[in-house]
Design a protein around this motif. Structure first.
Motif, PDB file in Angstrom:
ATOM      1  N   TRP A  41      84.221  49.220  25.434  1.00 21.64           N
ATOM      2  CA  TRP A  41      84.364  50.347  26.702  1.00 21.64           C
ATOM      3  C   TRP A  41      85.219  49.740  27.588  1.00 21.64           C
ATOM      4  O   TRP A  41      86.004  50.552  28.309  1.00 21.64           O
ATOM      5  CB  TRP A  41      82.990  50.637  27.497  1.00 21.64           C
ATOM      6  N   ALA A  92      73.122  55.182  23.144  1.00 22.94           N
ATOM      7  CA  ALA A  92      72.889  53.895  22.499  1.00 22.94           C
ATOM      8  C   ALA A  92      71.575  53.458  22.260  1.00 22.94           C
ATOM      9  O   ALA A  92      71.265  52.814  21.408  1.00 22.94           O
ATOM     10  CB  ALA A  92      73.360  53.215  23.958  1.00 22.94           C
ATOM     11  N   ASP A 124      73.018  61.238  20.772  1.00 19.82           N
ATOM     12  CA  ASP A 124      72.380  61.660  22.052  1.00 19.82           C
ATOM     13  C   ASP A 124      71.315  62.624  21.671  1.00 19.82           C
ATOM     14  O   ASP A 124      71.550  63.801  21.310  1.00 19.82           O
ATOM     15  CB  ASP A 124      73.161  62.231  23.223  1.00 19.82           C
ATOM     16  N   VAL A 178      77.882  53.448  18.452  1.00 15.45           N
ATOM     17  CA  VAL A 178      77.277  54.254  19.302  1.00 15.45           C
ATOM     18  C   VAL A 178      78.461  55.374  19.512  1.00 15.45           C
ATOM     19  O   VAL A 178      79.419  55.269  19.689  1.00 15.45           O
ATOM     20  CB  VAL A 178      77.013  53.800  20.572  1.00 15.45           C
ATOM     21  N   TRP A 195      75.403  58.444  27.368  1.00 13.58           N
ATOM     22  CA  TRP A 195      75.860  57.454  26.467  1.00 13.58           C
ATOM     23  C   TRP A 195      74.615  56.232  26.614  1.00 13.58           C
ATOM     24  O   TRP A 195      74.588  55.845  25.371  1.00 13.58           O
ATOM     25  CB  TRP A 195      77.045  56.712  27.246  1.00 13.58           C
ATOM     26  N   GLN A 196      73.996  56.243  27.750  1.00 14.31           N
ATOM     27  CA  GLN A 196      72.665  55.539  27.554  1.00 14.31           C
ATOM     28  C   GLN A 196      71.777  56.006  26.418  1.00 14.31           C
ATOM     29  O   GLN A 196      71.050  55.379  25.754  1.00 14.31           O
ATOM     30  CB  GLN A 196      72.117  55.533  29.050  1.00 14.31           C
ATOM     31  N   HIS A 209      70.372  49.517  15.616  1.00 20.23           N
ATOM     32  CA  HIS A 209      71.195  48.100  15.834  1.00 20.23           C
ATOM     33  C   HIS A 209      72.330  47.995  14.772  1.00 20.23           C
ATOM     34  O   HIS A 209      72.275  48.097  13.515  1.00 20.23           O
ATOM     35  CB  HIS A 209      70.348  47.004  16.013  1.00 20.23           C
ATOM     36  N   THR A 224      70.628  54.810  18.922  1.00 20.51           N
ATOM     37  CA  THR A 224      71.605  54.435  17.812  1.00 20.51           C
ATOM     38  C   THR A 224      70.773  53.100  17.150  1.00 20.51           C
ATOM     39  O   THR A 224      70.676  52.001  17.841  1.00 20.51           O
ATOM     40  CB  THR A 224      72.911  53.853  18.279  1.00 20.51           C
TER      41      THR A 224
END
Length: 110
Positions: free
Chosen positions: A22, A92, A106, A101, A88-89, A97, A95
């Motif tokens: 990011w 994440a 979402d 992502v 995005w949160q 591990h 998703t």
């Protein structure tokens, strides 16, 4: 001797500049905006410096400066930034591990 954590201050010379994808992406966005004349390098540097002087960690300050300038310029609005951050949160969190992502993950994606 361990290297200092670059998130606690400025990047460490001769070490990778970006600790996470990011950071590279945010940097690329800022450069693209500057190249298009939508963001002034000196103004960005001043905004970043002000946030660092306030004690923010380097990349947190960097992102906050970028977000403030793009909203101040009317390139986006705080609500849109907040909505994208939330997306995005959620992505994440949904998703598995070790998997990349993407916003496709979402669960609230239209």
């Amino acid at each position: 001797m361990s290297r200092p954590d670059p998130r606690a201050g400025e990047p460490v010379p001769h070490e990778p500049v970006f600790d996470a994808p990011w950071q590279a992406e945010a940097f690329a966005i800022a450069v693209a905006l500057q190249d298009r004349g939508l963001l002034d390098r000196a103004e960005f540097a001043a905004a970043l410096g002000a946030r660092l002087a306030g004690g923010a960690a380097y990349w947190d300050a960097w992102l906050a400066a970028l977000e403030a300038l793009v909203t101040d310029r009317g390139l986006t609005d705080p609500g849109s930034l907040d909505a994208r951050t939330a997306a995005w949160q959620r992505a994440a969190a949904a998703t598995p591990h070790g998997s990349p992502v993407t916003l496709d993950a979402d669960p609230q994606r239209p």
